[in-house]
Scaffold this motif. Structure first.
Motif, PDB file in Angstrom:
ATOM      1  N   GLY A 240       0.567  -1.261   0.196  1.00 36.27           N
ATOM      2  CA  GLY A 240      -0.313  -0.066  -0.198  1.00 36.27           C
ATOM      3  C   GLY A 240       0.841   1.415  -0.070  1.00 36.27           C
ATOM      4  N   LEU A 241       1.111   2.556  -0.243  1.00 34.75           N
ATOM      5  CA  LEU A 241       0.884   3.873  -0.512  1.00 34.75           C
ATOM      6  C   LEU A 241       0.865   4.278   0.538  1.00 34.75           C
ATOM      7  N   ILE A 242       2.031   4.892   1.260  1.00 36.14           N
ATOM      8  CA  ILE A 242       1.753   6.028   2.132  1.00 36.14           C
ATOM      9  C   ILE A 242       0.535   6.326   2.051  1.00 36.14           C
ATOM     10  N   GLY A 243       0.098   7.140   2.521  1.00 37.21           N
ATOM     11  CA  GLY A 243      -1.151   8.603   2.690  1.00 37.21           C
ATOM     12  C   GLY A 243      -2.569   8.212   2.304  1.00 37.21           C
ATOM     13  N   GLU A 244      -2.239   6.184   1.832  1.00 34.35           N
ATOM     14  CA  GLU A 244      -3.415   6.256   0.666  1.00 34.35           C
ATOM     15  C   GLU A 244      -4.865   5.840   2.062  1.00 34.35           C
ATOM     16  N   THR A 245      -6.133   5.661   1.309  1.00 33.07           N
ATOM     17  CA  THR A 245      -7.197   4.653   1.777  1.00 33.07           C
ATOM     18  C   THR A 245      -7.339   3.520   0.642  1.00 33.07           C
ATOM     19  N   TYR A 246      -7.566   2.456   1.160  1.00 32.51           N
ATOM     20  CA  TYR A 246      -7.724   1.243   0.241  1.00 32.51           C
ATOM     21  C   TYR A 246      -9.490   0.697   1.285  1.00 32.51           C
ATOM     22  N   ASN A 247     -10.713   0.853   0.530  1.00 32.10           N
ATOM     23  CA  ASN A 247     -11.673   0.159   0.346  1.00 32.10           C
ATOM     24  C   ASN A 247     -11.285  -1.264   0.663  1.00 32.10           C
ATOM     25  N   ILE A 248     -11.809  -2.084   0.888  1.00 34.56           N
ATOM     26  CA  ILE A 248     -11.998  -3.190   1.004  1.00 34.56           C
ATOM     27  C   ILE A 248     -13.326  -4.357   1.085  1.00 34.56           C
ATOM     28  N   GLY A 249     -13.751  -5.238   0.012  1.00 36.18           N
ATOM     29  CA  GLY A 249     -15.075  -5.743   0.292  1.00 36.18           C
ATOM     30  C   GLY A 249     -15.533  -6.895  -0.723  1.00 36.18           C
ATOM     31  N   GLY A 250     -16.040  -6.974  -0.284  1.00 37.62           N
ATOM     32  CA  GLY A 250     -16.480  -9.522  -0.810  1.00 37.62           C
ATOM     33  C   GLY A 250     -17.246  -8.567  -2.120  1.00 37.62           C
ATOM     34  N   HIS A 251     -17.864  -7.454  -2.742  1.00 35.93           N
ATOM     35  CA  HIS A 251     -18.783  -7.938  -3.572  1.00 35.93           C
ATOM     36  C   HIS A 251     -19.597  -8.734  -3.918  1.00 35.93           C
ATOM     37  N   ASN A 252     -20.902  -9.179  -1.982  1.00 32.88           N
ATOM     38  CA  ASN A 252     -21.646 -10.024  -1.993  1.00 32.88           C
ATOM     39  C   ASN A 252     -22.217  -9.432  -0.500  1.00 32.88           C
ATOM     40  N   GLU A 253     -23.322  -8.823  -1.194  1.00 32.57           N
ATOM     41  CA  GLU A 253     -24.473  -8.402  -1.152  1.00 32.57           C
ATOM     42  C   GLU A 253     -25.643  -9.180  -0.605  1.00 32.57           C
ATOM     43  N   TRP A 254     -25.934  -8.965   0.195  1.00 29.36           N
ATOM     44  CA  TRP A 254     -26.946 -10.163   0.962  1.00 29.36           C
ATOM     45  C   TRP A 254     -27.730  -9.131   1.910  1.00 29.36           C
ATOM     46  N   LYS A 255     -29.093  -9.471   1.817  1.00 29.02           N
ATOM     47  CA  LYS A 255     -30.130  -8.920   3.281  1.00 29.02           C
ATOM     48  C   LYS A 255     -30.438  -9.981   4.200  1.00 29.02           C
ATOM     49  N   ASN A 256     -30.533  -8.997   5.226  1.00 26.78           N
ATOM     50  CA  ASN A 256     -30.359 -10.083   6.345  1.00 26.78           C
ATOM     51  C   ASN A 256     -31.192 -11.344   6.166  1.00 26.78           C
ATOM     52  N   ILE A 257     -32.669 -10.874   5.680  1.00 25.82           N
ATOM     53  CA  ILE A 257     -33.322 -12.198   6.015  1.00 25.82           C
ATOM     54  C   ILE A 257     -32.492 -13.276   4.832  1.00 25.82           C
ATOM     55  N   ASP A 258     -32.275 -13.275   3.954  1.00 28.15           N
ATOM     56  CA  ASP A 258     -31.923 -13.854   2.826  1.00 28.15           C
ATOM     57  C   ASP A 258     -30.994 -14.837   3.545  1.00 28.15           C
ATOM     58  N   LEU A 259     -29.875 -14.140   3.384  1.00 27.18           N
ATOM     59  CA  LEU A 259     -28.316 -14.280   4.316  1.00 27.18           C
ATOM     60  C   LEU A 259     -28.890 -15.588   5.945  1.00 27.18           C
ATOM     61  N   VAL A 260     -29.841 -15.122   7.052  1.00 25.17           N
ATOM     62  CA  VAL A 260     -30.247 -15.781   7.654  1.00 25.17           C
ATOM     63  C   VAL A 260     -30.916 -16.911   6.885  1.00 25.17           C
ATOM     64  N   HIS A 261     -31.376 -16.462   5.971  1.00 24.08           N
ATOM     65  CA  HIS A 261     -31.986 -18.299   5.688  1.00 24.08           C
ATOM     66  C   HIS A 261     -31.212 -19.166   5.043  1.00 24.08           C
ATOM     67  N   LEU A 262     -30.506 -18.727   4.414  1.00 24.74           N
ATOM     68  CA  LEU A 262     -29.292 -19.304   3.449  1.00 24.74           C
ATOM     69  C   LEU A 262     -28.338 -20.526   4.846  1.00 24.74           C
ATOM     70  N   LEU A 263     -28.281 -19.572   5.770  1.00 28.41           N
ATOM     71  CA  LEU A 263     -27.691 -19.887   6.746  1.00 28.41           C
ATOM     72  C   LEU A 263     -28.027 -21.073   8.036  1.00 28.41           C
ATOM     73  N   CYS A 264     -29.570 -20.999   7.349  1.00 20.94           N
ATOM     74  CA  CYS A 264     -30.312 -22.260   8.700  1.00 20.94           C
ATOM     75  C   CYS A 264     -30.313 -23.341   7.915  1.00 20.94           C
ATOM     76  N   ASP A 265     -30.613 -22.810   6.202  1.00 20.99           N
ATOM     77  CA  ASP A 265     -30.439 -23.584   5.415  1.00 20.99           C
ATOM     78  C   ASP A 265     -29.205 -24.568   5.601  1.00 20.99           C
TER      79      ASP A 265
END
Ligand code: NAD
Ligand code: TYD
Length: 351
Positions: A240-265
């Motif tokens: 990384g370059l000094i003074g910089e900011t980096y965003n880190i993400g998963g490109h993996n959006e879930w509505k909480n209810i859909d996520l919990v359905h998947l988790l339950c199954d």
């Protein structure tokens, strides 16, 4: 090349994965883990690596300036990876001051100690501050957080993290401190304290308890596998370059209810229970005050400039996470006895 790196909050969820990665990948580095061992800190998270010859643990509070100054006077660090924080939004709603103390004052104490230690020669030094996408506020249905998105924190937790980010950048601009900041989306994986959505639900599914979904369950988060976050941190630390900011993400959006359905199954499957058993536990409860609607990271910069991309799919990561919690019953039982029961009763009593 040998380096001495201070990792704060190394006994916590993300910190323990960062400590392990650095210990294993860089046996020539000395890694010092500084942690207060709050309710969220757990040395069990590092049992497999605690005997590494290049590892040492220091118990201490980053809010205690004289302790921090003494530590820096005794040990000369080449780098600091700062993860120690109060990290749970719901707790910040109940007790904001603790978040100002640890996240703001604690960060300032470390910045001051690094500035003092490195004055005169900042070559090869780095203060790496780990932050969150929550500082950018809340998105509607569209759009993403960029590194240039204006800060708009809306919970006491995100306000305290935003404040600490500003101080880190101010120390770079004012004193020339070599700093870098990364802002990551929601992490999931082994060793996460069961106050956060995913481990809380796995724990409750195991015990046949209700799965509390705040509001309508349509709130959206962008989930990243914790080991991918650790890999991104290692990359940013070195490239990384000094003074910089980096965003880190998963490109993996879930509505909480859909996520919990998947988790339950997935959990029903892992436990050999009939499909639908755990979905029946879902209970809609009173919403979190000021609940941010949607977080989503635009991770183009870190991909283009540093070549970072998540390594596994959400389904794989979730399945590994479930297996970890189902196997590591002692870890979960130790953590959920005592103070956790009190926290849970208080947090969910009027919901
Ligand atoms: P965590 O709550 O699991 O761990 C925090 C660690 O910090 C614990 O080991 C705790 O003992 C230690 N700590 C707390 N107060 C301290 C103090 N005063 N002095 C010394 N140590 C102290 O948190 P986490 O989820 O691993 O998050 C780590 C960092 O990553 C935080 O800065 C957080 O804001 C950031 N972050 C977290 C996520 C996430 O999804 N969990 C996402 C993005 C960024
Ligand atoms: P959490 O894991 O606390 O992370 P954050 O608030 O930092 O995003 O919560 C993730 C999402 O799940 C968030 O929208 C709040 C929601 N949530 C529930 O619906 N029920 C719960 O019991 C918890 C802890 C969270």
């Amino acid at each position: 090349m040998s380096k001495k790196i201070l990792i704060t909050g190394g006994a916590g969820f993300i910190g323990s994965h960062v400590v392990r990665l650095f210990l294993n990948k860089y046996p020539e580095y000395q890694i010092v883990n500084l942690d207060k061992l709050t309710y969220a800190g757990n040395l069990e998270n590092l049992k497999d690596v605690e005997k590494s010859p290049n590892y040492s643990f220091v118990k201490g509070d980053i809010v205690d300036a004289s302790f921090i100054n003494k530590l820096f006077a005794e040990q000369r660090f080449d780098g600091i990876i700062h993860l120690a924080a109060e990290s749970h939004v719901d707790r910040s709603i109940t007790n904001p001051l603790a978040f100002v103390e640890t996240n703001v004052i604690g960060t300032l104490n470390l910045l001051n100690a690094a500035k003092e230690q490195w004055k005169g020669n900042m070559d090869g030094k780095l203060f790496y501050h780990i932050s969150t996408d929550e500082v950018y506020g809340s998105l509607g249905e569209e759009g993403f957080f960029l590194e240039t998105t204006a800060y708009d924190p809306r919970s006491p937790y995100s306000a305290s993290k935003a404040s600490s980010d500003h101080f880190v950048r101010a120390y770079h601009h004012t004193y020339g401190l070599p700093t870098v900041v990364s802002n990551c989306s929601n992490n999931y994986g082994p060793n996460q304290f069961p106050e956060k959505l995913i481990p809380l639900c796995i724990h409750n599914i195991k015990n046949g308890k209700p799965l509390p979904i705040y509001g309508d369950g349509k709130y959206t988060r962008d989930w990243l596998w914790v080991k991918d976050h650790a890999a991104a941190i290692e990359l940013i630390y070195h490239k990384g370059l000094i003074g910089e900011t980096y965003n880190i993400g998963g490109h993996n959006e879930w509505k909480n209810i859909d996520l919990v359905h998947l988790l339950c199954d997935q959990t029903d499957k892992a436990l050999g229970r009939p499909q639908g058993t755990s979905r029946a536990l879902i209970t809609f409860v009173k919403d979190r005050p000021g609940h941010d609607k949607r977080y989503a990271i635009d991770a183009t910069k870190i991909k283009k400039e540093l070549g970072f991309e998540p390594s596994i799919t959400f389904e794989q990561g979730l399945s590994e996470t479930i297996d970890w919690y189902l196997i590591n019953t002692d870890w979960l039982d130790n953590i959920t006895s005592g103070a956790y029961a009190e926290y849970y009763a208080q947090q969910y009593k009027n919901r």
